[in-house]
Design a protein around this motif. Structure first.
Motif, PDB file in Angstrom:
ATOM      1  N   ASP A  64       0.935  -1.208  -0.027  1.00 46.38           N
ATOM      2  CA  ASP A  64       0.093   0.025  -0.097  1.00 46.38           C
ATOM      3  C   ASP A  64       0.789   1.424   0.104  1.00 46.38           C
ATOM      4  O   ASP A  64       0.626   2.205  -0.684  1.00 46.38           O
ATOM      5  CB  ASP A  64      -0.856  -0.111   1.142  1.00 46.38           C
ATOM      6  CG  ASP A  64      -1.959  -0.811   1.064  1.00 46.38           C
ATOM      7  OD1 ASP A  64      -2.177  -1.602  -0.033  1.00 46.38           O
ATOM      8  OD2 ASP A  64      -2.575  -1.309   2.128  1.00 46.38           O
ATOM      9  N   ARG A 262      -6.239   0.386   0.848  1.00 46.60           N
ATOM     10  CA  ARG A 262      -6.491  -0.828   0.160  1.00 46.60           C
ATOM     11  C   ARG A 262      -8.023  -0.693  -0.209  1.00 46.60           C
ATOM     12  O   ARG A 262      -8.325  -0.851  -1.458  1.00 46.60           O
ATOM     13  CB  ARG A 262      -6.668  -2.067   1.355  1.00 46.60           C
ATOM     14  CG  ARG A 262      -6.564  -3.476   0.649  1.00 46.60           C
ATOM     15  CD  ARG A 262      -5.644  -4.251   1.387  1.00 46.60           C
ATOM     16  NE  ARG A 262      -4.377  -3.815   0.776  1.00 46.60           N
ATOM     17  CZ  ARG A 262      -3.421  -4.647   0.258  1.00 46.60           C
ATOM     18  NH1 ARG A 262      -3.665  -6.044  -0.120  1.00 46.60           N
ATOM     19  NH2 ARG A 262      -2.204  -4.362  -0.121  1.00 46.60           N
ATOM     20  N   ARG A 265      -8.579   1.758  -3.142  1.00 48.02           N
ATOM     21  CA  ARG A 265      -7.933   1.464  -4.245  1.00 48.02           C
ATOM     22  C   ARG A 265      -8.600   0.614  -4.921  1.00 48.02           C
ATOM     23  O   ARG A 265      -8.760   0.618  -6.133  1.00 48.02           O
ATOM     24  CB  ARG A 265      -6.540   0.828  -3.774  1.00 48.02           C
ATOM     25  CG  ARG A 265      -5.713   0.206  -4.598  1.00 48.02           C
ATOM     26  CD  ARG A 265      -4.472  -0.384  -4.247  1.00 48.02           C
ATOM     27  NE  ARG A 265      -3.654  -1.209  -5.164  1.00 48.02           N
ATOM     28  CZ  ARG A 265      -2.721  -2.105  -4.730  1.00 48.02           C
ATOM     29  NH1 ARG A 265      -2.172  -2.125  -3.550  1.00 48.02           N
ATOM     30  NH2 ARG A 265      -2.143  -2.667  -5.690  1.00 48.02           N
TER      31      ARG A 265
END
Ligand SMILES: [Zn+2]
Length: 275
Positions: A64, A262, A265
């Motif tokens: 990340d 996360r 994204r």
């Protein structure tokens, strides 16, 4: 900080959950400051909290961070002159610091549970970072009196002394020992160094010249300045970043899963739009 030293900053995430947009913002400031000085940026994996630590989060964390656009020259994945960069591998350094504090009589063994402390604190008055002021129950205790009871090591703060420092972002800060924060744990009952001690030992060992972190750690900086002093070390510079709040004025925390890098994204957000 010695001005002739090369700037060394650090990112120090804990792999206890997915990285959060709030952390990313603080880390971004750290990276920008290191870049502006032509300095080095170090990634340190703060994985001492073994009960909450999950291996899957370490890989996810590194992935990340890279996705977001972070780049470091030393870290658990790339090595470097001050390896290891996982705190779980640095116990010798923490024990050395603990022994120094013991030798100087800066700490004492404390057998209090969280419950004991709450019960002994008549007017339960927690400071800004939510840590109750320790009532001093064990201050005079010696290790020989403890027997085989479980205990932690606690740092005796100089009551009434004002600890001041100039923060790179917020300017002069003043906290009164014994009033704004009390005696704090440097080594936990489960035989793990507490955050304050590990952080100081590592920042010193890794020659960090400026610590960039969230404003929730301003009081911790006062505690850590006392540790630097007790260990005979010069503290680095500090730059604390304002915390991100959500729509209701609550601090963004890891439980706001929707704001993990996360998740963002997966929703198709780009690092560029988030920055
Ligand atoms: Zn105690």
């Amino acid at each position: 900080m010695n001005r002739s030293e090369k700037y060394r900053g650090r990112l120090a995430p804990s792999p206890t959950g997915f990285l959060h947009v709030g952390h990313a913002r603080t880390f971004w400031v750290a990276q920008e400051r290191a870049r502006a000085q032509g300095g080095a940026l170090i990634l340190r994996n703060e994985d001492l909290d073994s009960t909450r630590y999950k291996m899957e989060f370490v890989d996810a964390m590194i992935e990340d961070l890279r996705w977001f656009g972070f780049a470091w020259s030393e870290g658990p994945d790339v090595g470097g002159p001050f390896a290891p960069y996982n705190q779980s591998g640095r116990m010798d350094g923490y024990r050395a610091a603990l022994n120094k504090l013991r030798a100087g009589d800066f700490i004492y063994p404390c057998t209090c549970s969280r419950k004991d402390i709450q019960a002994a604190t008549r007017a339960p008055h927690a400071n800004d970072d939510g840590e109750p002021i320790y009532p001093g129950t064990c201050r005079q205790k010696r290790q020989s009196e403890i027997g085989d009871q479980k205990f932690s090591w606690r740092f005796r703060v100089p009551d009434g002394e004002t600890i001041s420092f100039v923060d790179g972002n917020f300017g002069e800060q003043r906290f009164v020992a014994g009033r704004d924060f009390g005696d704090f744990i440097v080594w936990r009952g489960d035989d793990v160094p507490a955050y304050q001690l590990a952080c100081v030992a590592d920042d010193e060992a890794m020659r960090i010249t400026e610590v960039v972190r969230g404003a929730d750690l301003l009081i911790s900086t006062a505690r850590q300045i006392l540790l630097y002093r007790a260990l005979g070390l010069a503290p680095p510079d500090f730059f604390h970043c304002a915390l991100m709040l959500d729509e209701s004025g609550q601090r963004l925390a890891k439980r706001h899963d929707a704001l993990s890098l996360r998740q963002l994204r997966q929703q198709g957000r780009t690092p560029h739009s988030l920055r």
